[in-house]
Design an enzyme around this catalytic site. Structure first.
Site, PDB file in Angstrom:
ATOM      1  CG  HIS A 134      -1.897   0.975   1.425  1.00  0.00           C
ATOM      2  ND1 HIS A 134      -1.617   2.271   1.752  1.00  0.00           N
ATOM      3  CD2 HIS A 134      -3.249   0.893   1.306  1.00  0.00           C
ATOM      4  CE1 HIS A 134      -2.757   2.954   1.833  1.00  0.00           C
ATOM      5  NE2 HIS A 134      -3.766   2.139   1.565  1.00  0.00           N
ATOM      6  CG  ASP A 211       0.532  -2.425   6.190  1.00  0.00           C
ATOM      7  OD1 ASP A 211      -0.457  -2.585   6.945  1.00  0.00           O
ATOM      8  OD2 ASP A 211       0.466  -1.816   5.109  1.00  0.00           O
ATOM      9  CD  GLN A 214      -6.844  -4.511   3.880  1.00  0.00           C
ATOM     10  OE1 GLN A 214      -7.768  -5.318   4.039  1.00  0.00           O
ATOM     11  NE2 GLN A 214      -7.060  -3.227   3.676  1.00  0.00           N
ATOM     12  CE  LYS A 237      -7.651  -0.735   6.151  1.00  0.00           C
ATOM     13  NZ  LYS A 237      -8.237   0.283   5.271  1.00  0.00           N
ATOM     14  CB  CYS A 375      -3.767   3.414  -1.453  1.00  0.00           C
ATOM     15  SG  CYS A 375      -4.939   4.727  -1.125  1.00  0.00           S
TER      16      CYS A 375
END
Lengths: 417, 147
Positions: A134, A211, A214, A237, A375
């Site tokens: 991202h 990261d 997600q 999220k 993104c």
């Protein structure tokens, strides 16, 4: 004993219809149709327990934290620091000193880039990311490279959207100081082998940031099992509020890092001659934090724990498989991202129909999907497409939602011939 | 919300078979337009004669609304000077954004864009080509954006 019990009593099927009733926003109609929300990878909706926890905090407990001796200030501090402890348990960090509240994943990565990276990186040293990141896990590193003269290296992906692990390992060198990778690709759904990546990076002496934006709603995260140095994620999220997120950092690293922003709460003493900084994690939390956001995030963590992360993931996987099989039956659909291991994200294009047109047609049918570059413009460039349509699944989605998606796509096919 | 109002046959036809599509060599001016929201990109080439557009081409990647709008635009502006083009765009812009705008006969096939006003998120798609044409006319060569 528990193993015997679970064998004797088969786990009941995940009751998404019941879960859905916890999310009042999903009850509405959009453009005259029942809302079918398939954009949870962009932002999840909030269940009643989260909304109630935030409301209870706002109506009974709010004041500034770490400040006063009055009852409300103490209640707010307890709520905020209690939320931190629940976050610690949720990701199995060793200490609450390792849990820094931030605005979201983006801020967490920027904090690491500026506070860990900037003072340490030197020309000739490298930061290694992957081609499926991202923008939030690309741009902060580009900025720190400009500031320090370090070099950004990018490990490639293949046509399925999987990381080419051999190339990644080749690019991992003694010059690599930081490895920053997504656990799950937001544009493609690919699940990366982050444990293997972390072990390989550590063997080379590099520090690892994951990261987890997600990944956090789809899998049980144990930062000590992963062994990563930093783990970043956002509350929204995970069915929590926006504007709250978490940076996990190993205490030893956080302790050695300078503060990122200066202000109130992050100091111990201030004089014009010398200021001393607060202990972890407050050293990194300048200014009044998002207290109700932290309270909502902790409630969201309790909520998904009660549903069972494994049960949620299993349910989403069934929906993903159902939708993937359904898309294959529609003429001209090309699925972007066909990795063996995927989580909850289905990106695709339809021949002769731009994703933006698809988004409009689906919206008219009440089906909310994301369209665009997500993104992740380098991913779009890699697949030589301007954009994709992306359906993503959450704990409240049902098989009926998948059917509505497929019916709406058939309609788009009809309009565009 | 009526999809048939947005995706009229004229729009779908110009999306599938865009007119005046391609590059123009030699050209007197060109400009690039970009809509970051959806990634639409297009380039408009112009050949001018006596202050008017003698020939025009466009090329790019975009959604049906953006492609059809550009295609329809290229058909409508040939032979017009900058003042006439801007006047026409003023009427198109009103058609795209004002609920009570009634397409007059002089708009011809461009009137098919009136359905866009029910879809505010798509107005930028339809207007990108006009901004780009304006930039080509004004500055010779430049990049414009709808953001």
């Amino acid at each position: 004993m528990s193993a015997t019990a679970s064998l004797a009593a088969p786990r009941p099927a995940f009751d998404a219809a019941r879960v859905r009733r916890d999310f009042p926003i999903l009850e509405q109609r959009v453009n005259g149709r029942p809302l079918v929300y398939l954009d949870s990878a962009a932002s999840g909706q909030r269940p009643l327990p989260v909304l109630r926890a935030v409301e209870r905090y706002e109506t009974h407990c709010h004041a500034n934290v770490h400040r006063g001796v009055h009852a409300l200030s103490q209640a707010a501090t307890e709520a905020f620091e209690g939320a931190r402890e629940r976050v610690r348990r949720f990701i199995n960090a060793a200490s609450v000193r390792e849990i820094v509240f931030v605005r979201g994943t983006t801020e967490a990565i920027n904090l690491v880039a500026q506070s860990f990276g900037r003072p340490r990186l030197a020309p000739g040293e490298e930061i290694l990311i992957t081609a499926l990141e991202h923008h939030a896990n690309i741009v902060p590193w580009q900025m720190v490279c400009e500031q320090t003269g370090a070099t950004l290296k990018v490990a490639p992906i293949d046509r399925r959207g999987e990381l080419v692990l051999d190339r990644f390992l080749e690019l991992l060198s003694p010059r690599t100081r930081v490895v920053a990778v997504a656990q799950v690709s937001n544009a493609l759904g690919t699940v990366l082998p982050v444990k293997q990546i972390t072990d390989a990076a550590h063997a080379r002496g590099a520090v690892v940031l994951i990261d987890g934006a997600q990944a956090i709603p789809h899998s049980r995260i144990d930062v000590r099992e992963l062994g990563c140095d930093f783990y970043a994620f956002s509350g929204h999220k995970l069915y929590g509020p926006t504007g709250i997120g978490v940076l996990y950092g190993r205490e030893e690293l956080l302790a050695a890092m300078p503060p990122w922003q200066g202000g109130g709460d992050m100091i111990r003493t201030v004089s014009f001659e010398k200021t001393t900084y607060n202990d972890l994690p407050w050293k990194f939390e300048a200014g009044t934090p998002n207290i109700s956001g932290a309270v909502g995030l902790a409630a969201a963590m309790d909520y998904v724990k009660d549903l069972g992360l494994a049960a949620i993931a299993g349910h989403e996987q069934r929906l993903l498989e159902l939708a993937t099989a359904g898309l294959a039956r529609i003429a001209g659909i090309r699925i972007i991202g066909t990795a063996v291991r995927k989580a909850s994200v289905l990106s695709f294009t339809m021949e002769g129909c731009h994703p933006h047109d698809l988004g409009t047609i689906l919206d008219a049918e009440g089906v909310a999907i994301r369209t665009g570059h997500h993104c992740a413009m380098p991913v779009m460039t890699f697949f030589d497409i301007p954009a994709t349509a992306r359906a993503s699944f959450g704990c409240y989605n049902t098989e009926e939602d998948v059917e509505a998606l497929l019916a709406a796509l058939a309609k788009a096919r009809e309009v565009f011939g | 919300m009526d999809l048939k109002e947005l995706y009229r046959d004229v729009i779908l036809d110009h999306n599938k078979r865009p007119r005046n599509f391609g590059t123009l060599v030699p050209s007197d001016a060109h400009a690039e337009g970009h809509n970051p929201l959806c990634g639409d990109q297009l380039t408009v080439w112009l050949r001018m004669k006596d202050g008017a557009i003698e020939d025009i081409r466009f090329e790019g990647k975009g959604c049906a609304i953006s492609t059809a709008s550009a295609s329809l635009m290229t058909e409508a502006v040939k032979g017009k000077d900058r003042t006439a083009v801007m006047a026409l765009y003023g009427r198109i812009h009103a058609l795209l954004t004002q609920q009570d705008a009634v397409p007059d006969a002089s708009l011809g096939k461009l009137a098919a864009l009136s359905g866009v006003r029910e879809f505010p998120a798509r107005v930028k798609c339809a207007s990108l080509c006009w901004h780009t044409l304006g930039a080509a006319l004004e500055r010779g060569a430049a990049t414009v954006t709808t953001e």
